[in-house]
Design a protein around this motif. Sequence first.
Motif, PDB file in Angstrom:
ATOM      1  N   PHE A  76       4.286 -21.558   0.505  1.00  0.00           N
ATOM      2  CA  PHE A  76       4.681 -20.677  -0.588  1.00  0.00           C
ATOM      3  C   PHE A  76       5.108 -19.348   0.022  1.00  0.00           C
ATOM      4  N   TYR A  77       6.103 -18.728  -0.555  1.00  0.00           N
ATOM      5  CA  TYR A  77       6.531 -17.385  -0.164  1.00  0.00           C
ATOM      6  C   TYR A  77       6.276 -16.473  -1.353  1.00  0.00           C
ATOM      7  N   PHE A  78       5.831 -15.251  -1.095  1.00  0.00           N
ATOM      8  CA  PHE A  78       5.674 -14.309  -2.203  1.00  0.00           C
ATOM      9  C   PHE A  78       6.335 -12.988  -1.857  1.00  0.00           C
ATOM     10  N   ASN A  79       6.769 -12.310  -2.917  1.00  0.00           N
ATOM     11  CA  ASN A  79       7.421 -11.011  -2.786  1.00  0.00           C
ATOM     12  C   ASN A  79       6.985 -10.169  -3.974  1.00  0.00           C
ATOM     13  N   THR A  80       6.414  -9.011  -3.690  1.00  0.00           N
ATOM     14  CA  THR A  80       5.972  -8.120  -4.759  1.00  0.00           C
ATOM     15  C   THR A  80       7.027  -7.083  -5.112  1.00  0.00           C
ATOM     16  N   LYS A  81       8.189  -7.208  -4.475  1.00  0.00           N
ATOM     17  CA  LYS A  81       9.318  -6.303  -4.699  1.00  0.00           C
ATOM     18  C   LYS A  81       8.969  -4.873  -4.290  1.00  0.00           C
ATOM     19  N   LYS A  82       8.502  -4.056  -5.207  1.00  0.00           N
ATOM     20  CA  LYS A  82       8.324  -2.630  -4.927  1.00  0.00           C
ATOM     21  C   LYS A  82       6.896  -2.228  -4.565  1.00  0.00           C
ATOM     22  N   TYR A  83       5.950  -3.153  -4.548  1.00  0.00           N
ATOM     23  CA  TYR A  83       4.559  -2.808  -4.278  1.00  0.00           C
ATOM     24  C   TYR A  83       4.193  -3.181  -2.844  1.00  0.00           C
ATOM     25  N   ASN A  84       3.611  -2.250  -2.100  1.00  0.00           N
ATOM     26  CA  ASN A  84       3.145  -2.549  -0.745  1.00  0.00           C
ATOM     27  C   ASN A  84       1.805  -3.265  -0.819  1.00  0.00           C
ATOM     28  N   VAL A  85       1.737  -4.406  -0.159  1.00  0.00           N
ATOM     29  CA  VAL A  85       0.545  -5.239  -0.175  1.00  0.00           C
ATOM     30  C   VAL A  85      -0.463  -4.720   0.839  1.00  0.00           C
ATOM     31  N   LYS A  86      -1.730  -4.624   0.423  1.00  0.00           N
ATOM     32  CA  LYS A  86      -2.816  -4.284   1.341  1.00  0.00           C
ATOM     33  C   LYS A  86      -3.485  -5.552   1.858  1.00  0.00           C
ATOM     34  N   SER A  87      -3.652  -6.540   0.969  1.00  0.00           N
ATOM     35  CA  SER A  87      -4.261  -7.809   1.348  1.00  0.00           C
ATOM     36  C   SER A  87      -3.954  -8.838   0.271  1.00  0.00           C
ATOM     37  N   TRP A  88      -4.171 -10.108   0.617  1.00  0.00           N
ATOM     38  CA  TRP A  88      -4.060 -11.165  -0.378  1.00  0.00           C
ATOM     39  C   TRP A  88      -5.147 -12.193  -0.161  1.00  0.00           C
ATOM     40  N   VAL A  89      -5.507 -12.870  -1.253  1.00  0.00           N
ATOM     41  CA  VAL A  89      -6.593 -13.841  -1.256  1.00  0.00           C
ATOM     42  C   VAL A  89      -6.129 -15.076  -2.021  1.00  0.00           C
ATOM     43  N   ILE A 130     -13.226 -18.371  -2.506  1.00  0.00           N
ATOM     44  CA  ILE A 130     -12.165 -17.849  -1.642  1.00  0.00           C
ATOM     45  C   ILE A 130     -11.918 -18.833  -0.510  1.00  0.00           C
ATOM     46  N   LEU A 131     -10.639 -19.237  -0.356  1.00  0.00           N
ATOM     47  CA  LEU A 131     -10.252 -20.204   0.657  1.00  0.00           C
ATOM     48  C   LEU A 131      -9.525 -19.564   1.827  1.00  0.00           C
ATOM     49  N   VAL A 132      -8.685 -18.575   1.539  1.00  0.00           N
ATOM     50  CA  VAL A 132      -7.899 -17.882   2.563  1.00  0.00           C
ATOM     51  C   VAL A 132      -7.857 -16.410   2.193  1.00  0.00           C
ATOM     52  N   GLN A 133      -7.968 -15.555   3.205  1.00  0.00           N
ATOM     53  CA  GLN A 133      -7.891 -14.112   2.973  1.00  0.00           C
ATOM     54  C   GLN A 133      -7.143 -13.488   4.140  1.00  0.00           C
ATOM     55  N   VAL A 191       0.342  -5.270   5.552  1.00  0.00           N
ATOM     56  CA  VAL A 191       0.905  -4.026   5.029  1.00  0.00           C
ATOM     57  C   VAL A 191       2.402  -4.256   4.859  1.00  0.00           C
ATOM     58  N   GLU A 192       2.746  -5.094   3.908  1.00  0.00           N
ATOM     59  CA  GLU A 192       4.134  -5.447   3.616  1.00  0.00           C
ATOM     60  C   GLU A 192       4.244  -5.725   2.129  1.00  0.00           C
ATOM     61  N   ASN A 193       5.442  -6.033   1.658  1.00  0.00           N
ATOM     62  CA  ASN A 193       5.588  -6.393   0.247  1.00  0.00           C
ATOM     63  C   ASN A 193       5.985  -7.858   0.089  1.00  0.00           C
ATOM     64  N   TYR A 194       5.729  -8.662   1.116  1.00  0.00           N
ATOM     65  CA  TYR A 194       6.037 -10.082   1.066  1.00  0.00           C
ATOM     66  C   TYR A 194       5.082 -10.828   1.994  1.00  0.00           C
ATOM     67  N   GLY A 195       5.077 -12.155   1.902  1.00  0.00           N
ATOM     68  CA  GLY A 195       4.214 -12.935   2.769  1.00  0.00           C
ATOM     69  C   GLY A 195       4.485 -14.424   2.642  1.00  0.00           C
ATOM     70  N   VAL A 196       3.882 -15.180   3.554  1.00  0.00           N
ATOM     71  CA  VAL A 196       3.986 -16.638   3.581  1.00  0.00           C
ATOM     72  C   VAL A 196       2.583 -17.197   3.493  1.00  0.00           C
ATOM     73  N   ILE A 197       2.416 -18.189   2.629  1.00  0.00           N
ATOM     74  CA  ILE A 197       1.120 -18.823   2.439  1.00  0.00           C
ATOM     75  C   ILE A 197       1.273 -20.306   2.749  1.00  0.00           C
ATOM     76  N   ASP A 198       0.423 -20.817   3.637  1.00  0.00           N
ATOM     77  CA  ASP A 198       0.456 -22.230   4.003  1.00  0.00           C
ATOM     78  C   ASP A 198      -0.789 -22.908   3.440  1.00  0.00           C
ATOM     79  N   LEU A 199      -0.597 -23.763   2.445  1.00  0.00           N
ATOM     80  CA  LEU A 199      -1.694 -24.528   1.859  1.00  0.00           C
ATOM     81  C   LEU A 199      -1.645 -25.980   2.307  1.00  0.00           C
ATOM     82  N   GLY A 200      -0.996 -26.240   3.429  1.00  0.00           N
ATOM     83  CA  GLY A 200      -0.841 -27.601   3.925  1.00  0.00           C
ATOM     84  C   GLY A 200      -2.154 -28.323   4.178  1.00  0.00           C
TER      85      GLY A 200
END
Length: 86
Positions: free
Chosen positions: A24-37, A45-48, A52-61
């Motif tokens: 999965f790819y995510f993009n928060t557009k204008k919000y700077n990400v501090k962390s994701w869970v 909680i499975l992944v944490q 410090v970006e506004n996008y990310g890649v999540i691998d749930l494989g």
Amino acid sequence: IIELSQLTFKGHIEVYPNPSTAIFYFNTKKYNVKSWVISDISGKILVQKSVVENYGVIDLGDFKSGIYILQVKTNEGTLTQKLIKI
């Protein structure tokens, strides 16, 4: 009692593809990400990850098919999105 910091603000998070078989790819557009869970629907909680970006890649494989919850923490609050792994 719910603390103010636990409330979700009305922001936008783009997650694609959703549903997905693993990545999965995510993009928060204008919000700077501090962390994701990533958690399952029971709240475990499975992944944490801290970023410090506004996008990310999540691998749930490595996880079984099902519904997962993505919570992205920003300076403005928490964005929440349902992920469907097929």
